[in-house]
Design a protein around this motif. Structure first.
Motif, short mmCIF file in Angstrom:
data_model
loop_
_atom_site.label_atom_id
_atom_site.label_comp_id
_atom_site.label_asym_id
_atom_site.label_seq_id
_atom_site.Cartn_x
_atom_site.Cartn_y
_atom_site.Cartn_z
N ASP A 102 -77.40 21.55 44.87
CA ASP A 102 -77.27 21.13 46.26
C ASP A 102 -77.51 22.32 47.19
OD1 ASP A 102 -76.63 18.52 45.54
OD2 ASP A 102 -74.47 18.92 45.50
N PRO A 132 -72.92 17.04 33.72
CA PRO A 132 -72.28 17.83 34.77
C PRO A 132 -71.18 18.73 34.23
CG PRO A 132 -72.65 15.60 35.53
CD PRO A 132 -73.01 15.60 34.07
N GLU A 179 -72.10 22.29 42.04
CA GLU A 179 -73.22 22.02 42.93
C GLU A 179 -74.48 21.58 42.20
OE1 GLU A 179 -72.40 25.05 41.31
OE2 GLU A 179 -72.31 26.20 43.17
N ARG A 184 -76.64 19.07 40.10
CA ARG A 184 -76.74 17.66 39.74
C ARG A 184 -77.69 17.48 38.57
NH1 ARG A 184 -79.23 14.98 44.25
NH2 ARG A 184 -79.69 17.00 45.17
N TYR A 185 -77.34 16.56 37.68
CA TYR A 185 -78.17 16.21 36.52
C TYR A 185 -78.86 14.90 36.86
CZ TYR A 185 -75.63 19.82 33.98
OH TYR A 185 -75.10 21.02 33.57
N LEU A 186 -80.17 14.92 37.00
CA LEU A 186 -80.92 13.78 37.53
C LEU A 186 -81.56 13.00 36.39
CD1 LEU A 186 -82.58 15.63 40.54
CD2 LEU A 186 -80.42 14.39 40.50
#
Length: 404
Positions: free
Chosen positions: A326, A393, A399, A401-403
């Motif tokens: 982030d 995570p 901060e 993120r695992y997309l």
């Protein structure tokens, strides 16, 4: 290094010439013949500017480094003229021993850094001096259980091979041999004979595919090192123990921006690279073939909302992972996230402008991310060690993120 939206990967010849002249560099924009070394400029007596600082690596081993000059005689050089071949400067980083009597390497030379800053419209003088790295020049290689896994690095557009030294030092301190590559004509680079070259544009603009085409010869040279031979074009003596050190069966690659795209392209053409990592690569030109080897994306500006990245993701048929911090912008995963705040302080840049350069990701947190995630990726795929950090995570990195 990309600082503002107006400074992109395709710069004008005039801008490049300005940068070259400001630093006393040679920029052979279409002129035949080998570039001549720029004469050393005399400088008045002034107080030395403060030196920038890079964070120390966390691994158990001290680090050695050596620069090598490679000449690929299978590829004529279109800029230098007939009889000249593709020249590359690389640096080899590795775990070392007995480092006390070996000097530490500078991140990049003062003239090259001034040119890099000028290119990005940052005042070249006065500014902070380039940092000193953790790498000890020419120190002997530490061998502790066989050959070393290898990672190759490709830089971003109009940049230089030191731009992810935080990541490179971290890998070397944990027992990797890392080879960083300057892509001549899209890099600020200095050769052993004193020639300094700036990036070119126009007719000699290098794309990601050109970057990728540099790497097979680098891999050949790694193989020569593994066999105990010296690939340096000038016969430069190697640090003790470097011959025989690389393990050619365990090679990974990572790249920043254009170098991330080059990593993906190279893996599509050369099976010697077993795992690849992109630091916010745009994945242009479009990649249309499947890749079944492990690949990880660390995205920021070039997310999977951009069609080239989404298309590349769809062609990954093996292990794959996309993480994103982030507040990250394009340089979040390289040295500039740490160095730009120091430069901003030296030249009096406001916090508002600095945020346009580095986003809102805290530089200290960025360092932890840079040190943890690439190491975990290569430990998993080159050393086959389970990495819970890559499984979902992690409370230590809220901060990130695992997309899916």
């Amino acid at each position: 290094m990309t600082l503002t939206p107006s400074i992109g990967p395709h710069l004008t010849r005039r801008g490049l010439i300005t940068a070259a002249l400001a630093a006393g560099l040679t920029a052979p924009l279409g002129l035949a013949g080998r570039a001549e070394a720029a004469p050393a400029a005399s400088s008045p007596l002034t107080l030395s500017p403060p030196r920038m600082v890079l964070p120390a690596p966390t691994g158990p081993y001290p680090i050695g480094t050596v620069a090598l000059h490679l000449v690929d005689r299978s590829r004529p050089d279109p800029v230098a003229g007939p009889g000249h071949y593709r020249e590359l400067m690389v640096s080899v980083w590795y775990p070392a021993r007995d480092v006390a009597r070996y000097p530490r390497a500078v991140w990049m030379s003062d003239p090259l850094m001034r040119a890099l800053l000028q290119l990005n419209e940052i005042p070249a003088d006065p500014v902070a001096a380039p940092p000193i790295t953790a790498g000890h020049v020419g120190a002997p290689v530490r061998h502790s259980g066989g050959q070393l896994p290898v990672v190759v690095f490709s830089h971003e557009a109009h940049d230089q091979r030191a731009d992810t030294t935080i990541v490179v030092q971290e890998l070397a301190s944990h027992g990797y041999l890392v080879v960083t590559v300057d892509h001549t004509y899209d890099a600020f680079v200095e050769f052993p004979d004193g020639r300094r070259l700036a990036p070119l544009d126009g007719d000699y603009y290098l794309g990601a595919r050109d970057f990728a085409l540099d790497i097979p010869y680098v891999l050949d040279c790694i193989g020569r090192l593994a066999a105990g031979h010296n690939p340096d074009a000038d016969g430069k003596p190697l640090p003790a123990g470097l011959g025989g050190a690389p393990d050619p069966r365990r090679i990974g690659m990572f790249g920043a921006s254009k170098g991330g795209t080059a990593t993906a392209l190279l893996m599509g053409m050369d099976p010697r690279v077993r795992a690849g990592l992109s630091l916010d690569g745009p994945m242009e030109p479009l990649i249309t073939s499947d890749l079944d080897r492990p690949f990880m994306l660390m995205t920021a500006d070039y997310t999977r909302a951009t069609p080239p990245v989404a298309q590349f993701w769809s062609h990954l048929t093996g292990w794959k992972l996309n993480v994103q911090a982030d507040g990250a912008v394009h340089n979040a995963y390289d040295d500039y996230q740490v160095l730009l705040p120091q430069i901003a302080a030296a030249v009096g840049v406001s916090d508002e402008v600095l945020r346009t350069w580095i986003g809102t990701l805290d530089p200290g947190r960025a360092v932890r991310i840079q040190q943890a995630y690439p190491l975990a990726f290569f430990d998993l795929h080159l050393r086959h060690q389970r990495q819970r950090l890559l499984e979902g995570p992690c409370p230590a990195f809220p901060e990130v993120r695992y997309l899916p």
